[in-house]
Design an enzyme around this catalytic site. Structure first.
Site, PDB file in Angstrom:
ATOM      1  CE  LYS A  11       0.674   1.679   4.381  1.00  0.00           C
ATOM      2  NZ  LYS A  11       1.508   2.708   4.716  1.00  0.00           N
ATOM      3  CG  ASP A 137      -1.141   0.067   8.770  1.00  0.00           C
ATOM      4  OD1 ASP A 137      -2.029   0.864   9.153  1.00  0.00           O
ATOM      5  OD2 ASP A 137       0.001   0.420   8.434  1.00  0.00           O
TER       6      ASP A 137
HETATM    7  P1  ATP Z   1       4.356   0.010   7.728  1.00  0.00           P
HETATM    8  O1  ATP Z   1       4.105   0.691   6.418  1.00  0.00           O
HETATM    9  O2  ATP Z   1       3.139  -0.759   8.236  1.00  0.00           O
HETATM   10  O3  ATP Z   1       5.021   0.875   8.745  1.00  0.00           O
HETATM   11  P2  ATP Z   1       6.826  -1.092   6.929  1.00  0.00           P
HETATM   12  O4  ATP Z   1       6.836  -1.230   5.446  1.00  0.00           O
HETATM   13  O5  ATP Z   1       7.444   0.142   7.463  1.00  0.00           O
HETATM   14  O6  ATP Z   1       5.362  -1.203   7.431  1.00  0.00           O
HETATM   15  P3  ATP Z   1       7.572  -3.856   7.296  1.00  0.00           P
HETATM   16  O7  ATP Z   1       8.149  -4.147   5.949  1.00  0.00           O
HETATM   17  O8  ATP Z   1       6.236  -4.419   7.596  1.00  0.00           O
HETATM   18  O9  ATP Z   1       7.564  -2.288   7.597  1.00  0.00           O
HETATM   19  O10 ATP Z   1       8.671  -4.370   8.354  1.00  0.00           O
HETATM   20  C1  ATP Z   1       8.903  -3.787   9.590  1.00  0.00           C
HETATM   21  C2  ATP Z   1       9.618  -4.780  10.494  1.00  0.00           C
HETATM   22  O11 ATP Z   1       8.752  -5.890  10.737  1.00  0.00           O
HETATM   23  C3  ATP Z   1      10.884  -5.364   9.893  1.00  0.00           C
HETATM   24  O12 ATP Z   1      11.979  -4.878  10.612  1.00  0.00           O
HETATM   25  C4  ATP Z   1      10.770  -6.874  10.004  1.00  0.00           C
HETATM   26  O13 ATP Z   1      11.824  -7.478  10.724  1.00  0.00           O
HETATM   27  C5  ATP Z   1       9.464  -7.136  10.744  1.00  0.00           C
HETATM   28  N1  ATP Z   1       8.630  -8.126  10.036  1.00  0.00           N
HETATM   29  C6  ATP Z   1       7.898  -9.085  10.605  1.00  0.00           C
HETATM   30  N2  ATP Z   1       7.243  -9.802   9.684  1.00  0.00           N
HETATM   31  C7  ATP Z   1       7.557  -9.300   8.484  1.00  0.00           C
HETATM   32  C8  ATP Z   1       7.196  -9.630   7.149  1.00  0.00           C
HETATM   33  N3  ATP Z   1       6.367 -10.650   6.866  1.00  0.00           N
HETATM   34  N4  ATP Z   1       7.686  -8.862   6.152  1.00  0.00           N
HETATM   35  C9  ATP Z   1       8.508  -7.822   6.438  1.00  0.00           C
HETATM   36  N5  ATP Z   1       8.905  -7.482   7.688  1.00  0.00           N
HETATM   37  C10 ATP Z   1       8.432  -8.215   8.706  1.00  0.00           C
END
Ligand code: ATP
Length: 287
Positions: A11, A137
């Site tokens: 997203k 989310d």
């Molecule tokens: P948001 O936009 O909700 O803030 P994000 O893109 O910033 O999400 P994610 O890619 O979801 O962040 O990852 C954040 C942290 O979550 C990472 O440091 C990772 O170690 C942990 N994590 C746990 N499960 C997952 C997964 N399936 N994919 C990616 N990261 C994951």
């Protein structure tokens, strides 16, 4: 059926406002969420061997309870006392810790796929309720498409769909801590809040130019001073034909909105030439 697969879309936030910090530490938000055609893929296979086994193409990701996929599978398997085990292959394409809800969409898709594989009969609403217990989310990631997200992310409403366009994603090779961004967010009379209502009106009128004129993310007030390269990437996109450009979530991903595919592709090359090791990708909306 012993196996199934699902694509988990990323997203972007077309608009992101934080209204206030609640006493319990959570933030009350008002965000326009939009799924895009950039996917992780999950493959779930039933197994006789008890337990959940998660494998992924990214060696640095946890494959235990620290991974949201593992957590979401465990939640449903325990609640429905599912016998036997489950093998899950997670192929990551969505950049990690990028502001594109990669982990949340994986968890949401895992629950959708498990519901299908074991014929649990849960409605989307029931899955969203369970998802919320794992992350704010996740309910949106079960719903997907264009949505307004309020409260801490759990109050979701459908809004008019975003007009067709091309999206250029550019994620510089820097790390942004979501906790740092929210902790340092100043909410006072000088805070520039985006006009989310005008964005919704532009969507209703299917006016892409007006929508792009109103793009706004209050978290840029924290992330950009700490990482000026984000402003440079936005500038590069605008100079190369984007109708609008914005940081997604708490960053560092920047997206640009284009009405022309060739312009978006040319801007992608320009972003790649910037000295920020950008992962850059052109895609479109996921409805
Ligand atoms: P948001 O936009 O909700 O803030 P994000 O893109 O910033 O999400 P994610 O890619 O979801 O962040 O990852 C954040 C942290 O979550 C990472 O440091 C990772 O170690 C942990 N994590 C746990 N499960 C997952 C997964 N399936 N994919 C990616 N990261 C994951």
């Amino acid at each position: 059926m012993d196996s199934t697969w699902i694509n988990a879309p990323a997203k972007i936030n077309i608009g992101l406002d934080v209204l206030r910090r609640r006493e319990d530490g959570y933030h009350e938000v008002k965000m326009i969420m939009q799924s895009i055609r950039l996917f992780d893929r999950l493959t779930l296979t039933k197994s006789r061997e008890p337990g959940i086994r998660l494998t992924t193409n990214l060696h640095f990701l946890p494959v235990n309870e620290d991974n949201l996929v593992y957590k979401s599978a465990k939640l449903l398997m325990e609640e429905f006392q599912i016998d036997g085990g489950l093998d899950i292959q997670l192929d990551k394409r969505i950049p990690v810790a990028a502001g594109m809800a990669g982990g949340s969409t994986d968890a949401a898709s895992c629950m959708l796929a498990l519901n299908h594989l074991y014929k649990l009969g849960l409605s989307k609403r029931q899955l969203m309720k369970r998802g919320l217990s794992l992350g704010a989310d996740i309910p949106y990631c079960v719903m997907k498409g264009t949505a307004l997200s309020e409260g801490i992310g759990e109050k979701l409403s459908t809004i008019p769909q975003m007009p067709d366009c091309y999206i250029l994603i550019a994620k510089p090779g820097i790390h942004v801590s979501t906790r740092f961004v929210y902790t340092n967010l100043v909410l006072d009379d000088n805070t520039p809040h985006p006009d989310i209502e005008s964005m919704i009106t532009a969507m209703r009128n299917r006016d892409l130019h007006d929508l792009c004129a109103h793009l706004g993310n209050v978290l840029e007030t924290v992330t950009i001073p700490a990482h000026p390269e984000i402003a440079e990437i936005k500038k590069c996109m605008i100079e190369n034909g984007a109708l609008g450009s914005l940081m997604s979530g708490s960053g560092p991903t920047v997206f640009g909105i284009f009405d022309d595919f060739d312009k978006a592709m040319a801007a992608k090359e320009k972003c790649r030439q910037l000295p920020y090791r950008c992962f850059a990708f052109v895609t479109d909306l996921y409805r």
